[in-house]
Write a protein that holds these residues in place. Structure first.
Motif, PDB file in Angstrom:
ATOM      1  N   SER A 407       0.831  -1.206   0.000  1.00 28.29           N
ATOM      2  CA  SER A 407       0.000   0.000   0.000  1.00 28.29           C
ATOM      3  C   SER A 407       0.861   1.250   0.000  1.00 28.29           C
ATOM      4  O   SER A 407       2.003   1.244   0.473  1.00 28.29           O
ATOM      5  CB  SER A 407      -0.930   0.015   1.221  1.00 28.29           C
ATOM      6  OG  SER A 407      -0.165   0.057   2.415  1.00 28.29           O
ATOM      7  N   LYS A 431      -6.289  -0.831  -0.590  1.00 29.02           N
ATOM      8  CA  LYS A 431      -7.593  -0.525  -1.174  1.00 29.02           C
ATOM      9  C   LYS A 431      -7.426  -0.242  -2.665  1.00 29.02           C
ATOM     10  O   LYS A 431      -6.617   0.593  -3.050  1.00 29.02           O
ATOM     11  CB  LYS A 431      -8.220   0.674  -0.466  1.00 29.02           C
ATOM     12  CG  LYS A 431      -8.641   0.375   0.976  1.00 29.02           C
ATOM     13  CD  LYS A 431      -9.346   1.569   1.593  1.00 29.02           C
ATOM     14  CE  LYS A 431      -9.802   1.246   3.013  1.00 29.02           C
ATOM     15  NZ  LYS A 431     -10.523   2.386   3.645  1.00 29.02           N
ATOM     16  N   SER A 539     -11.405  -3.487  -0.552  1.00 28.41           N
ATOM     17  CA  SER A 539     -10.232  -3.822   0.261  1.00 28.41           C
ATOM     18  C   SER A 539      -9.730  -5.209  -0.115  1.00 28.41           C
ATOM     19  O   SER A 539     -10.493  -6.184  -0.095  1.00 28.41           O
ATOM     20  CB  SER A 539     -10.588  -3.782   1.746  1.00 28.41           C
ATOM     21  OG  SER A 539     -10.970  -2.479   2.138  1.00 28.41           O
ATOM     22  N   THR A 541      -6.585  -8.284   0.287  1.00 26.89           N
ATOM     23  CA  THR A 541      -5.618  -8.837   1.243  1.00 26.89           C
ATOM     24  C   THR A 541      -4.861  -9.985   0.599  1.00 26.89           C
ATOM     25  O   THR A 541      -5.463 -10.821  -0.087  1.00 26.89           O
ATOM     26  CB  THR A 541      -6.319  -9.344   2.517  1.00 26.89           C
ATOM     27  OG1 THR A 541      -7.094  -8.292   3.095  1.00 26.89           O
ATOM     28  CG2 THR A 541      -5.307  -9.839   3.543  1.00 26.89           C
TER      29      THR A 541
END
Length: 607
Positions: A407, A431, A539, A541
């Motif tokens: 990020s 994001k 979002s 991951t």
């Protein structure tokens, strides 16, 4: 007129027993005046007031500044007692109009006896004094013209002390005249170590050592500098310009720049201008700094990519530098032989709080090494993986490091990604801002964001796998989301998480085990969104989990046990031990019979 004449005849007369000598003392510290001082002082001697007991000379470092508290008769009526026996210079009076603590010469304190208020007097705030002290018991009579006192030392022994008025103790020697002739001699005699520039005291080394900063030269300004490799610092990863590039240290760094006024910085900030990364030369060896204009020591920086100057066009800042890659070829102690740079550029939109993420890559290779060899990725072990080294992936015969999401400072997904390190479990997220697209294009974009570009197909079994040898690579298993599990015709199933499961084990000798990858699986987790929903960001991951499946070998057999046996003639009767078990041939009854016979014989002899 006779009294003054008699005073001139007074002499310093002390009566000592045989073998007793006075001991000089710079300060009777810790001594306490007693009531006997008046008797001793008046017996053939003189007493002085506090203002008279001290000389009118400045303090001397190294001598005690402790003045004893005196009990003296009242001053004569025709004299005015100065409440403040002032020194010519009060070095500790630093606050005008206020009392400085422990400054016994400060007139603003208005203290007749400063020691009654202060715990001690600062050096230089009282006059220096010199005392000669002996044990009070050896003094019979004092006829000294100097002030004498009886003190109590720390051991409780009373000391008789005489204040010697030596004017030489209160003055420094006259300053020597300093001129150009004797300046260096005085500095060498009284001076010590000092801070000097290393370039003035030491000649530069003849060649670079590993980790040394790389010297650069700007011919336009005749300035010697260092090759910089900006690195991110802090939580936001702000660019630190002062980070030097180390010789033979191949590494990459990433940092972020924030702009208050991008419209102004677009053409003025040198970090955005491509020319600032190649408008200099590199010194081949450090000793080149002694003669930087000598072309023998200069290595030009060759630009291997297209680079345009930054340009502000409307609301866009074009051609800003986003990536810098230096390729440096070295030849041992002969230094740097060739330097090339390739630049990546991008466009930025002028808006408040605009930011730019830059990547700086530095690669070293041997001079005249083949291009194919230089493009080969470094090993992660030889042969087994080393913990912390990159996990190698393969796509279309190209080897690279497997990566995870990374990020930016604002939490959005970055183009730069984290390397997956072997044996290190990790998790990262960001994001992703979505664009308007149909479900299939949306799924494709998110899948590519999760596993990176290109999509990994194989993973190296060992850390030294050759991309040309397919047998050294294992295919990655994929487990996608099940579309049939969702009963919704107007829904779009998008992946939101990727778990990389790596099974590995040790093989080989126990004394030198080698880690290898047994299998890898990509496990996706998804969620559904309505086609009518206006989703702007999601979002994501990614995580990696290493599972050790090493099977330990069977423990080796123990050493053979000893088989002890007693000899058959050890006892008068037949006894033997076999395999740790008492022999069955032996019986306890013969022993008992023998004992009874012996007892009977003993009884007969006693009777």
């Amino acid at each position: 007129m006779r009294t003054p004449q008699l005073a001139l005849l007074q002499v310093f007369f002390l009566v000592f027993p045989d073998g007793v000598r006075p001991q000089p003392s710079s300060s009777p510290s810790g001594a306490v005046p007693t009531s006997l001082e008046l008797q001793r002082g008046t017996d053939g001697g003189t007493l002085q007031s506090p203002s008279e007991a001290t000389a009118t000379r400045p303090a001397v470092p190294g001598l005690s500044t402790v003045v004893p508290t005196l009990v003296t008769p009242s001053a004569p009526g025709n004299r005015t007692v100065d409440l403040f026996p002032v020194l010519p210079i009060c070095v500790c009076d630093l606050t005008p109009g206020a009392c400085d603590i422990n400054c016994c010469c400060d007139r603003d304190c208005y203290l007749l006896h400063p020691r009654t208020v202060f715990s001690f007097c600062l050096p230089g705030s009282v006059r220096s004094s010199s005392w000669v002290c002996v044990d009070n018991s050896v003094i019979f009579r004092s006829n000294s013209p100097f002030p004498s006192r009886v003190f109590m030392d720390s051991n409780g022994i009373r000391q008789f002390c005489v204040h010697v008025n030596n004017s030489n103790l209160n003055y420094f020697q006259k300053l020597q005249k300093v001129n150009a002739t004797n300046f260096q001699a005085l500095a060498a005699e009284f001076g010590g170590e000092s801070f000097t520039s290393t370039f003035q005291t030491q000649s530069p080394p003849s060649f670079y050592r590993a980790g040394d900063p790389i010297l650069t030269y700007f011919p336009k300004w005749s300035v010697i500098s260092l090759l910089r490799q900006p690195a991110g610092v802090g939580a936001g990863g702000l660019c630190a310009e002062s980070n030097p590039a180390g010789f033979l240290e191949s590494k990459s760094t990433t940092c972020t720049r924030f702009f208050k006024n991008l419209a102004s910085s677009c053409t003025l900030d040198s970090a955005l201008n491509a020319a600032s990364y190649y408008n200099f030369t590199v010194l081949k060896v450090p000793r080149g700094m002694t003669d930087p204009q000598n072309m023998e020591f200069q290595v030009p920086v060759i630009l291997t990519s297209q680079a345009n100057a930054p340009l502000l066009a409307g609301n866009t800042c074009q051609n800003v530098v986003s990536q810098v890659t230096y390729e440096i070829e070295t030849n041992g102690t002969f230094g740097i032989q060739k330097v090339s740079v390739s630049l990546g550029q991008t466009n930025l939109t002028v808006e408040p709080g605009a930011s730019l993420q830059q990547h700086f890559i530095l690669r070293f290779r041997a001079f005249q090494q083949s291009t194919a060899a230089s493009l080969t990725s470094p090993r992660s072990g030889n042969p087994g993986y080393i913990v912390g080294k990159p996990l190698l992936a393969l796509t279309d015969d190209i080897s690279y490091s497997m990566t995870l999401l990374q990020s930016q400072g604002n939490g959005s997904c970055s183009v730069k990604r984290h390397e997956v390190q072997f044996g290190v479990n990790a998790i990262s997220g960001c994001k992703l801002r979505l664009k308007k697209a149909d479900c299939s294009h949306l799924q494709q974009e998110i899948y590519q964001t999760l596993h990176g570009r290109p999509r990994p197909e194989y993973v190296a079994i060992f850390g030294n796998a050759d991309p040309a040898q397919k047998g050294g690579w294992t295919r990655i298993l994929n487990r996608h989301c099940s579309i049939s599990a969702i009963n919704c015709t107007s829904c779009c199933l998008i992946p939101v998480s990727l778990e990389i499961q790596v099974l590995w084990a040790y093989v080989g000798l126990l004394s030198n085990p080698q880690a290898h990858v047994s299998g890898v699986r990509f496990l996706y987790q998804c969620q559904s969104i309505q086609d009518s929903q206006q989703v702007t960001e999601v979002s994501l991951t990614t995580l990696v989990n290493f599972v050790d499946i090493t099977q330990k070998p069977e423990p080796p057999r123990g050493q053979p046990k000893m088989d002890w046996k007693w000899p058959f003639d050890f006892f008068p009767f037949k006894v033997a031990f076999s395999r740790g078990v008492f022999s069955q041939k032996c019986s306890v009854s013969p022993i008992l019979i023998l004992c009874l016979l012996l007892l009977g014989v003993l009884n007969l002899e006693t009777t």
